[in-house]
Write a protein that holds these residues in place. Structure first.
Motif, PDB file in Angstrom:
ATOM      1  N   UNK A  50       3.751   5.244  -7.289  1.00 16.10           N
ATOM      2  CA  UNK A  50       3.342   4.182  -6.473  1.00 16.10           C
ATOM      3  C   UNK A  50       2.037   4.557  -5.846  1.00 16.10           C
ATOM      4  N   UNK A  51       2.249   5.489  -4.872  1.00 14.32           N
ATOM      5  CA  UNK A  51       1.042   5.989  -4.026  1.00 14.32           C
ATOM      6  C   UNK A  51      -0.110   6.399  -5.028  1.00 14.32           C
ATOM      7  N   UNK A  52       0.029   7.052  -6.376  1.00  9.72           N
ATOM      8  CA  UNK A  52      -1.152   7.448  -7.014  1.00  9.72           C
ATOM      9  C   UNK A  52      -1.589   6.196  -7.620  1.00  9.72           C
ATOM     10  N   UNK A  53      -0.962   5.370  -7.952  1.00 11.06           N
ATOM     11  CA  UNK A  53      -1.519   4.129  -8.640  1.00 11.06           C
ATOM     12  C   UNK A  53      -2.324   3.281  -7.316  1.00 11.06           C
ATOM     13  N   UNK A  54      -1.846   3.178  -6.363  1.00 14.88           N
ATOM     14  CA  UNK A  54      -2.466   2.483  -5.207  1.00 14.88           C
ATOM     15  C   UNK A  54      -3.865   3.206  -4.755  1.00 14.88           C
ATOM     16  N   UNK A  55      -3.613   4.516  -4.866  1.00 19.26           N
ATOM     17  CA  UNK A  55      -4.976   5.296  -4.514  1.00 19.26           C
ATOM     18  C   UNK A  55      -6.146   4.987  -5.646  1.00 19.26           C
ATOM     19  N   UNK A  56      -5.699   4.932  -6.832  1.00 15.53           N
ATOM     20  CA  UNK A  56      -6.383   4.598  -7.846  1.00 15.53           C
ATOM     21  C   UNK A  56      -6.929   3.421  -7.613  1.00 15.53           C
ATOM     22  N   UNK A  57      -6.265   2.208  -7.438  1.00 17.37           N
ATOM     23  CA  UNK A  57      -6.722   0.970  -7.187  1.00 17.37           C
ATOM     24  C   UNK A  57      -7.852   1.142  -6.006  1.00 17.37           C
ATOM     25  N   UNK A  58      -7.569   1.728  -4.800  1.00 18.44           N
ATOM     26  CA  UNK A  58      -8.273   1.763  -3.693  1.00 18.44           C
ATOM     27  C   UNK A  58      -9.959   2.166  -4.318  1.00 18.44           C
ATOM     28  N   UNK A  59      -9.716   3.457  -5.204  1.00 28.16           N
ATOM     29  CA  UNK A  59     -10.933   4.156  -5.552  1.00 28.16           C
ATOM     30  C   UNK A  59     -11.758   3.148  -6.609  1.00 28.16           C
ATOM     31  N   UNK A  60     -11.038   2.420  -7.263  1.00 25.31           N
ATOM     32  CA  UNK A  60     -11.602   1.500  -7.997  1.00 25.31           C
ATOM     33  C   UNK A  60     -12.399   0.348  -7.340  1.00 25.31           C
ATOM     34  N   UNK A  61     -11.489   0.043  -6.266  1.00 21.63           N
ATOM     35  CA  UNK A  61     -12.316  -1.090  -5.478  1.00 21.63           C
ATOM     36  C   UNK A  61     -13.268  -0.728  -4.381  1.00 21.63           C
ATOM     37  N   UNK A  62     -13.372   0.610  -4.353  1.00 25.18           N
ATOM     38  CA  UNK A  62     -14.315   1.004  -3.206  1.00 25.18           C
ATOM     39  C   UNK A  62     -13.697   1.050  -1.708  1.00 25.18           C
ATOM     40  N   UNK A  63     -12.515   0.852  -1.711  1.00 26.95           N
ATOM     41  CA  UNK A  63     -11.581   0.838  -0.544  1.00 26.95           C
ATOM     42  C   UNK A  63     -10.808   2.084   0.023  1.00 26.95           C
ATOM     43  N   UNK A  64     -11.289   3.236  -0.548  1.00 30.16           N
ATOM     44  CA  UNK A  64     -10.364   4.568  -0.122  1.00 30.16           C
ATOM     45  C   UNK A  64     -10.934   4.839   1.160  1.00 30.16           C
ATOM     46  N   UNK A  65     -12.243   4.573   1.506  1.00 29.14           N
ATOM     47  CA  UNK A  65     -12.826   4.889   2.900  1.00 29.14           C
ATOM     48  C   UNK A  65     -13.254   3.517   3.376  1.00 29.14           C
ATOM     49  N   UNK A  66     -12.313   2.537   3.893  1.00 28.21           N
ATOM     50  CA  UNK A  66     -12.700   1.523   4.486  1.00 28.21           C
ATOM     51  C   UNK A  66     -13.323   1.201   5.737  1.00 28.21           C
TER      52      UNK A  66
END
Length: 383
Positions: free
Chosen positions: A345-361
């Protein structure tokens, strides 16, 4: 008759208040017990002077004394007066005023009404939310006074009846004549033997002890209208206690107490509740099944729903008390963020954050209203 208070103070009968005060002060300095600690006669004289000043310095007491009445007689006291005037046990001043200005003195009023209206009763009725919303017929049990079946409210035992009072001869009142400086004055008062009713019970009913009513628990079927809420009072006129001696009933006041509901809070005629959804449902949208007062219903959660959004279902609240429609059901959405994730689940959420450009908000800050810092600042500034 008490001594002449004017003579005691050594002033004229038309003396002014200032002259009366000066005379009292002069005598008080001369006769005060501190000045004459061992002279009982002088101390008695001081008490007499003080009493005279108490009467003559008070306009009402002075007026009573001038008219011949005892200003220290208890109000409403009885007893016949003597030919010599008014003493402490003489004819009361109130009776004189009644005789001349239409009080109890003079003409008779006849016996009092035996029966009196019963007390009103307050009864608490606990209801569920649905019962207050739509109305309900309820059996309500409460203690009250009802008409005695044995004597039917008369108060006398079977085979007997009320008898005319021998003290007042059925008039319900007794008269008294006294002599005063105005001549003979007649006063009329309720008969003490029959309490002004004109008749008495010599053989009271054994079930009600002569009161004409008995205490009993009764159950009434009452109709609760739709739309009542906590604290509402409903009056049932003429449904309360039977009065003494078969008198008319008082009223019943039903006080509505609404029990708490497990889901809904009531605000006026609107219902409020909160539904908590996972962040994935809030982001993607979902269909939710909820329970209302009318049964289960489906509501659509739109994609991108944020926490705090309110969904309104019209006409799903309680009925208006006047019968004109219903309130609404307001559902507040709370988005739940998972506190614990497994590796996938954490891996999927990190991938989603990278796709949305939200990994470093960067975060967004704004003044806002009612945020934590403004509340903290307001708390200190108000001190």
């Amino acid at each position: 008759m008490a001594r002449d208070y004017y003579e005691i103070l050594g002033v004229r009968r038309d003396a002014t208040q200032d002259e009366i005060k000066k005379a009292y002060r002069r005598l008080a300095r001369e006769l005060h017990p501190d000045v004459n600690p061992d002279d009982s006669e002088t101390q008695d004289r001081f008490k007499e002077v003080t009493q005279a000043y108490e009467v003559l310095s008070d306009e009402n007491k002075r007026r009573m004394f001038d008219m011949g009445a005892d200003p220290f007689a208890p109000s409403g006291g009885g007893g016949g007066g003597s030919a010599g005037g008014f003493g402490a046990s003489g004819f009361p001043f109130d009776d004189i005023m009644n005789a001349f200005f239409g009080g109890q003195a003079g003409g008779g009023r006849g016996p009092r009404e035996r029966s009196r209206r019963g007390r009103s009763i307050k009864v608490r009725v606990e209801l569920d939310l649905a019962e207050t919303a739509f109305g309900v017929t309820k059996d309500v049990t409460f203690p009250t006074a009802i008409l005695c079946d044995t004597c039917q409210g008369e108060g006398a035992a079977k085979g007997s009846k009320r008898h005319t009072c021998d003290m007042c001869q059925g008039r319900g009142e007794v008269s008294q004549v006294a002599r005063s400086f105005l001549g003979q004055v007649m006063t009329t008062r309720p008969c003490p033997q029959c309490s002004g009713q004109g008749s008495i019970i010599t053989n009271p009913c054994g079930d009600c002890a002569g009161e004409g009513r008995v205490q009993e628990k009764v159950t009434r079927k009452v109709q609760i209208p739709a739309g009542v809420e906590d604290g509402t009072q409903i009056q049932l006129a003429g449904e309360g206690e039977v009065g003494p001696n078969g008198g008319p009933r008082g009223d019943i006041f039903l006080e509505i107490v609404q029990r708490p509901h497990s889901t809904f809070e009531r605000h006026g005629d609107d219902l409020h509740c909160t539904v908590t959804v996972p962040m994935t449902a809030a982001a993607l949208g979902a269909s939710l099944t909820i329970d209302t007062l009318d049964g289960t219903e489906e509501i659509d959660l739109r994609p991108g729903t944020s926490s705090g959004r309110v969904i309104t279902l019209p006409d799903r609240g309680t009925r208006h008390l006047d019968g004109g429609g219903r309130g609404d059901l307001k559902i507040q959405v709370e988005v739940e963020t998972p506190a614990k994730l497994d590796e996938e689940q954490e891996s999927l959420l990190r991938k989603l954050a990278e796709l949305r450009g939200e990994d470093h908000p960067p975060g967004k800050f704004s003044p806002g209203h009612g945020n934590f810092f403004s509340k903290l600042r307001g708390a200190f500034s108000s001190r």
